[in-house]
Design an enzyme around this catalytic site. Structure first.
Site, mmCIF file in Angstrom:
data_model
loop_
_atom_site.group_PDB
_atom_site.id
_atom_site.type_symbol
_atom_site.label_atom_id
_atom_site.label_comp_id
_atom_site.label_asym_id
_atom_site.label_seq_id
_atom_site.Cartn_x
_atom_site.Cartn_y
_atom_site.Cartn_z
ATOM 1 N N THR A 1 -7.379 -7.692 -9.163
ATOM 2 C CA THR A 1 -6.497 -8.593 -7.881
ATOM 3 C C THR A 1 -7.657 -8.733 -7.142
ATOM 4 O OG1 THR A 1 -7.162 -6.232 -6.850
ATOM 5 C CG2 THR A 1 -5.030 -5.761 -8.720
ATOM 6 N N GLU B 1 -1.393 -4.405 -10.478
ATOM 7 C CA GLU B 1 -1.749 -2.652 -11.276
ATOM 8 C C GLU B 1 -0.381 -2.424 -11.622
ATOM 9 O OE1 GLU B 1 -2.431 -3.881 -7.947
ATOM 10 O OE2 GLU B 1 -3.597 -3.118 -6.863
ATOM 11 N N LYS C 1 2.440 -1.075 14.534
ATOM 12 C CA LYS C 1 2.534 0.565 14.883
ATOM 13 C C LYS C 1 2.692 0.120 16.699
ATOM 14 C CE LYS C 1 0.820 3.101 11.037
ATOM 15 N NZ LYS C 1 -0.120 3.313 10.448
ATOM 16 N N TRP D 1 7.045 1.859 14.421
ATOM 17 C CA TRP D 1 6.674 0.792 13.238
ATOM 18 C C TRP D 1 7.388 -0.455 13.206
ATOM 19 C CZ3 TRP D 1 5.841 3.169 7.957
ATOM 20 C CH2 TRP D 1 4.211 4.029 7.604
HETATM 21 P P1 AMP Z 1 -0.520 -9.056 -6.985
HETATM 22 O O1 AMP Z 1 -1.236 -7.638 -7.381
HETATM 23 O O2 AMP Z 1 -1.193 -10.090 -6.665
HETATM 24 O O3 AMP Z 1 0.925 -8.995 -7.435
HETATM 25 O O4 AMP Z 1 0.360 -9.143 -5.382
HETATM 26 C C1 AMP Z 1 1.103 -7.736 -5.259
HETATM 27 C C2 AMP Z 1 1.570 -7.427 -4.199
HETATM 28 O O5 AMP Z 1 3.149 -8.582 -3.669
HETATM 29 C C3 AMP Z 1 2.892 -6.403 -4.151
HETATM 30 O O6 AMP Z 1 1.937 -5.190 -3.877
HETATM 31 C C4 AMP Z 1 3.803 -6.833 -3.017
HETATM 32 O O7 AMP Z 1 3.657 -6.571 -1.581
HETATM 33 C C5 AMP Z 1 4.082 -8.550 -3.116
HETATM 34 N N1 AMP Z 1 4.749 -8.546 -3.237
HETATM 35 C C6 AMP Z 1 5.165 -8.577 -5.561
HETATM 36 N N2 AMP Z 1 6.312 -8.890 -5.447
HETATM 37 C C7 AMP Z 1 7.483 -9.184 -4.410
HETATM 38 C C8 AMP Z 1 8.918 -9.702 -4.104
HETATM 39 N N3 AMP Z 1 9.553 -9.632 -4.952
HETATM 40 N N4 AMP Z 1 8.967 -9.231 -2.818
HETATM 41 C C9 AMP Z 1 7.981 -8.930 -1.501
HETATM 42 N N5 AMP Z 1 6.548 -8.618 -1.523
HETATM 43 C C10 AMP Z 1 5.835 -9.129 -3.378
#
Ligand code: AMP
Length: 550
Positions: A179, A323, A433, A438
């Protein structure tokens, strides 16, 4: 005990080769368009597996790729895991020091690299002790000027087109992806065979990303990012036709592939589709074969869903994480919403959706209690399920922080409405915050981006003596926008929908919003720059400051 009962990737390859030998795989490769069948694919995959044996790869070894989306990369997707080794896809957009860290942390011995990415990999590898003893195979070229590498075709040439695929333990890691956190070192996530098997089966259901043997699947989402959301595996399991858009496809490439290959299902982050929508303004593009566009990674704007609706294409908004292999929720309309009016439906479809079958979630508020599902209360989303990782690779520090009693703490702050639809309101570390309440930075960003003169906007919380934090907005204006009047107009717009204390203390103009290697807004630099509220000049109108409340 006789084998064949494990949840591994082998049956998907077997099914495609045996039941759909003539189904096509089409790819825009570095060396031109490539078009072959599952039968030829299986032959080449067996050749690659034999070549990996000869090279000395053994069960449990990690083999890395540094590649765009194309057919040769897809060959590694089955050859590596199906011999019991582990496919480690590296994001080539990461900075050199992250790439060095990742190769060392994963203990990669062999890296498959695209011709066009070889200079980037060479820059990370040069003089770096992390790369000592690592070998390279270059794809799409006879040789590489940048790296001392074996050409891929030479690597597999002459090897038998048969392979006696072994019985692999379902707990054996098949994949790995890091990640790209906005802060700190990348964290490795291992995907066992069982995780990828269950992710494939669940996403094939009608509440996932359904696909069948009459579909033509084009993952635009990179194969270096969580296995292109698992699509190469699902499409193979379904016996569908694959289309790979190759190195750095632009909107024209994407439009051409959709039209020429009859793509029915495609997937990517919102910026990809914004590019295509823009391209369609000045070009006649036939999208009539397209049934579904999966949009994820960042929130899909309602205007995008509407644009595709107008062209008879359904947007499925999906949420997931590295993850989680990665699919978590998909915004399908529940049956009792089928008769709702269009705007109500659009509201639901623009949320991040309902959990796919097989996963569980809970949402915990600041008091450590579960929130009510009223669409209003915020909390952090926790998930668990067969394709959710239980730990990071060699990172006990991160495990402690991100997992609790078998649940993954997603770091996403969400609401859940009475229909069970999740809506991401923020990342836990981005939520602002103010005075104990929030404020969603994401909501403010979207509201600001609705102004015509705004190309991009990001909002951060700046530490404040009295209020803990106050929101400050950063705006990238479109060319020629009148900045003076824009600030007032944005405040007027925000005032209509939000309480006073949500209004940013300042709206600053910047040239561009910094992005992470996966294209998400990175707020780290801005946060460092605005570490104290006294640094904010403040063009907030008098009546908008929280103190001005009655
Ligand atoms: P990654 O592990 O790089 O794929 O990123 C995952 C993160 O991307 C998630 O925890 C979200 O914060 C964001 N994310 C993934 N899909 C969406 C979505 N459809 N809308 C908003 N945020 C998203």
């Amino acid at each position: 005990m006789p084998g064949g009962h494990s949840q591994t990737l082998r049956p998907f390859l077997w099914r495609a080769e045996t039941l759909y030998p003539d189904q096509e795989i089409v790819s825009r490769n570095h060396d031109g368009m490539q078009r072959y069948t599952y039968s030829e694919y299986a032959d080449r995959t067996a050749q690659l597996a034999n070549a990996l044996d000869e090279y000395g790869i053994e069960e449990g070894d990690r083999v890395a790729t540094f590649c765009w989306n194309h057919s040769r990369h897809f060959e590694t997707y089955f050859a590596i895991p199906t011999i019991g080794a582990q496919l480690h896809t590296i994001n080539p957009l990461l900075p050199d020091e992250h790439i060095q860290y990742i190769v060392d942390n994963a203990d990669d011995q062999l890296v498959f690299v695209d011709q066009s990415l070889a200079p980037k990999l060479a820059s990370a590898a040069e003089g770096a002790e992390e790369f000592e003893g690592v070998d390279f195979v270059v794809m799409g070229a006879e040789e590489s000027d940048a790296l001392d590498a074996t050409p891929y075709e030479e690597f597999i040439d002459g090897h038998p087109t048969e392979y006696d695929w072994p019985e692999v333990d379902e707990e054996q890691p098949a994949g790995m992806c890091y990640t790209s956190g906005t802060t700190g070192r990348p964290k490795g996530v291992e995907y066992t065979n069982k995780m990828l098997w269950s992710h494939t089966m669940a996403t094939l259901t009608p509440q996932g990303i359904p696909m069948a043997d009459d579909d033509v699947i084009m993952p635009v989402v990179p194969m270096f990012h969580v296995n292109a959301w698992g699509m190469p595996f699902t499409a193979t399991a379904a016996g569908a036709k694959h289309v790979y858009p190759g190195p750095q496809p632009d909107p024209e490439d994407i439009a051409n592939l959709i039209q020429n290959e009859g793509v029915t299902v495609t997937a990517g982050v919102p910026t990809v589709w914004l590019g295509l929508m823009d391209y369609c303004k000045n070009n006649d593009v036939d999208l009539s074969t397209l049934d579904t566009v999966i949009v994820g990674g960042s929130a899909a704007p309602q205007s995008m869903i509407r644009w595709f609706d107008d062209r008879g294409v359904e947007v499925l908004h999906a949420w997931g994480m590295t993850e989680m292999s990665p699919i978590g929720s998909v915004s399908h309309l529940k049956a009792d919403l089928e008769d709702a009016d269009y705007d109500t439906q659009l509201d639901k479809r623009a949320k991040q959706g309902i959990m796919v079958p097989g996963l569980e979630f809970k949402v915990i508020n600041e008091e450590g209690e579960q929130i009510t599902h009223d669409g209003e209360e915020f909390g952090e989303l926790y998930v668990r399920g067969p394709w959710v990782t239980k730990e990071y690779f060699k990172r006990p520090d991160a495990n402690e922080e991100d997992f609790e009693d078998g649940w993954l703490k997603t770091g996403d702050v969400v609401t859940v409405d009475p229909d069970g639809y999740l809506k991401i309101v923020d990342r836990a570390k981005d939520v602002i915050k103010s005075g104990g309440e929030w404020i969603s930075s994401v909501e403010l960003e979207n509201a600001i981006m609705a102004h015509d003169g705004v190309s991009e906007a990001t909002v951060i919380g700046v530490p404040h003596e009295k209020w803990q934090e106050r929101p400050v907005a950063f705006v990238v204006p479109v060319e020629g926008a009148d900045r003076e009047s824009m600030v007032d107009e944005i405040y007027d717009m925000l005032r209509e929908d939000y309480p006073k204390w949500w209004l940013p203390d300042d709206i600053e103009f910047i040239e561009e919003v910094p992005k992470t290697a996966t294209g998400k807004f990175s707020k780290k630099d801005l946060r460092e720059q605005y570490s104290d509220h006294s640094l904010v000049e403040g063009n907030v109108p008098e009546d908008a400051a929280p103190d001005s409340d009655d």
